[in-house]
Design an enzyme around this catalytic site. Structure first.
Site, PDB file in Angstrom:
ATOM      1  CB  ILE A 210      31.679  -2.319  58.518  1.00 32.59           C
ATOM      2  CG1 ILE A 210      32.598  -4.157  58.935  1.00 32.59           C
ATOM      3  CG2 ILE A 210      32.354  -1.917  59.182  1.00 32.59           C
ATOM      4  CD1 ILE A 210      33.921  -4.126  58.657  1.00 32.59           C
ATOM      5  CG  HIS A 211      25.658  -0.274  59.972  1.00 32.55           C
ATOM      6  ND1 HIS A 211      25.636  -1.983  60.209  1.00 32.55           N
ATOM      7  CD2 HIS A 211      24.350   0.441  60.183  1.00 32.55           C
ATOM      8  CE1 HIS A 211      24.362  -1.660  61.350  1.00 32.55           C
ATOM      9  NE2 HIS A 211      23.555  -0.741  61.049  1.00 32.55           N
TER      10      HIS A 211
END
Ligand code: UDP
Length: 377
Positions: A210-211
């Site tokens: 997740i980024h």
């Protein structure tokens, strides 16, 4: 012929590795070709930058501009100024840029203003969400590129819908090259390395990253995604190599893993990532590159976003788009973990056959003396 490559972020190192290898191969065959590598500095942690140069044997950058940790304007502006200086010294035949980061836009713009030809790898991708900084970067870069290397048929149609590839003047030429990430997956698959964590990789697990700013910069979305991950971990362990930006946001919001089966680790190198991809049961991500890698390694994927540039994966059922809603993510994970036959039928060749880098280098060589030539292929 001199190519000047501008890269600065993790996915760009991975994409550029295959083209750099192709350039070296041509050099060894006696072709007059040279690559100068400029690292803007956008990603600078050892595990977000150096490790890729080492593991993927990318030649050491000739320049490191050390521009990082700034807002979009300041970062792009400083890169633009510094890249311009390098270009004036180096006078390359081509500036080669990758993807959709601030480094991509700065490299393309600096070159175009100096009348140096620009080639864009991963051209034509669109999310149709102009709130994404990546969408702005890719549209601007495509518009000023002379050669547009498209990874997919969808990318070609997106460009055609915007007027590229037709009679309109001032647009670059489309080349459907296939995807350099397919080349990387095929080449490095045999070199994978087991990550140095205590875990039984033969038991089913979910690989998660997740980024994306739309998730990390929105506390509600980030909270909702993490609640889903905690629930999924009750049944199936998750391994989450965490991007530094996401780690900082989680710390600021006081969100932490409440389950010992939600295993948060530092970012890993590409060879460890290939190991995780080959062993996992499911990929859950908001990364662009990882959606395709799930497909390359024949794993189902859930994309934690509201839209994707890689629409063909959703159309074929290899990828489910869930957004950030907790219950939708949990339901999708159960569905995809049960779905064992997803790759039983012959896989469509969506991203080329692993020779995108060869096609790219051929096109650069072929067009080296013909500015704005019409080489639509
Ligand atoms: N990746 C990696 N280590 C990690 C997380 C990702 O090597 O800890 C690789 C991943 O396999 C893919 C690329 O980084 O090849 C994707 O980069 P990222 O998700 O940062 O960017 P995006 O693809 O969304 O632009």
């Amino acid at each position: 012929m001199k190519i000047l490559t501008v890269i600065g972020a993790r996915p760009q190192f991975i994409k550029a590795a295959t083209v750099s290898r192709e350039v070296l191969k041509r050099q060894n065959d006696g072709v007059d070709i040279e690559e100068v590598i400029v690292h803007t500095g956008q990603h600078f942690d050892a595990n977000m930058s150096d490790i890729f140069f080492e593991q993927m044997r990318i030649p050491k950058p000739d320049y490191n501009l050390e521009v990082h940790s700034l807002g979009h304007g300041a970062m792009t502006g400083q890169m633009l100024e510094k890249i311009e200086k390098v270009l004036l010294d180096e006078q390359p035949d081509w500036v080669l840029v990758y993807g959709d980061t601030n480094s991509t836009l700065a490299g393309a713009l600096a070159a175009k203003k100096l009348h140096i030809r620009v080639a864009h790898v991963e051209a034509g991708l669109r999310s149709f969400n102009m709130a994404m900084p990546e969408e702005v970067n890719r549209i601007m870069t495509d518009r000023i590129s002379d050669l547009l290397f498209c990874p997919t048929a969808t990318a070609v149609s997106n460009l055609q819908a915007e007027g590229f590839g037709g009679d309109a003047r001032g647009f670059g030429s489309i080349v459907r090259s296939g995807d350099v990430m397919q080349d990387a997956a095929m080449f490095y698959a045999a070199l994978s390395e087991k990550p140095g964590i205590e875990f039984d990789f033969d038991s089913p697990f979910v690989l998660t990253t997740i980024h994306r700013a739309e998730n990390t910069d929105d506390p509600e979305r980030l909270q909702s995604i993490f609640e889903a991950l905690q629930t999924i971990a009750e049944k199936t362990p998750l391994i989450l190599p965490l991007h530094p930006r996401t780690r900082a946001k989680l710390t600021a919001l006081g969100i932490r893993s409440l389950h010992d089966r939600l295993i948060i680790i530092d970012p890993v190198g590409y060879l460890e990532m290939v190991y995780l991809l080959t062993h996992c049961a499911l990929v859950m991500t908001d990364s662009g590159g990882l959606q395709k890698e799930a497909f390359f390694f024949e794993k189902p994927c859930i994309t934690l976003r509201d839209e994707t540039e890689w629409t063909e994966l959703v159309e074929h059922g290899f990828n489910l788009l869930t957004g950030a809603d907790r219950n939708t993510i949990i339901d999708a994970s159960e569905k995809m973990l049960r779905h064992k036959q997803l790759f039983d039928e012959r896989k469509p060749e969506l991203y080329g056959n692993g020779n995108a880098s060869g096609i790219i280098v051929d096109a650069l060589l072929k067009n080296q003396c013909k500015p704005n030539s019409d080489s639509t292929e």
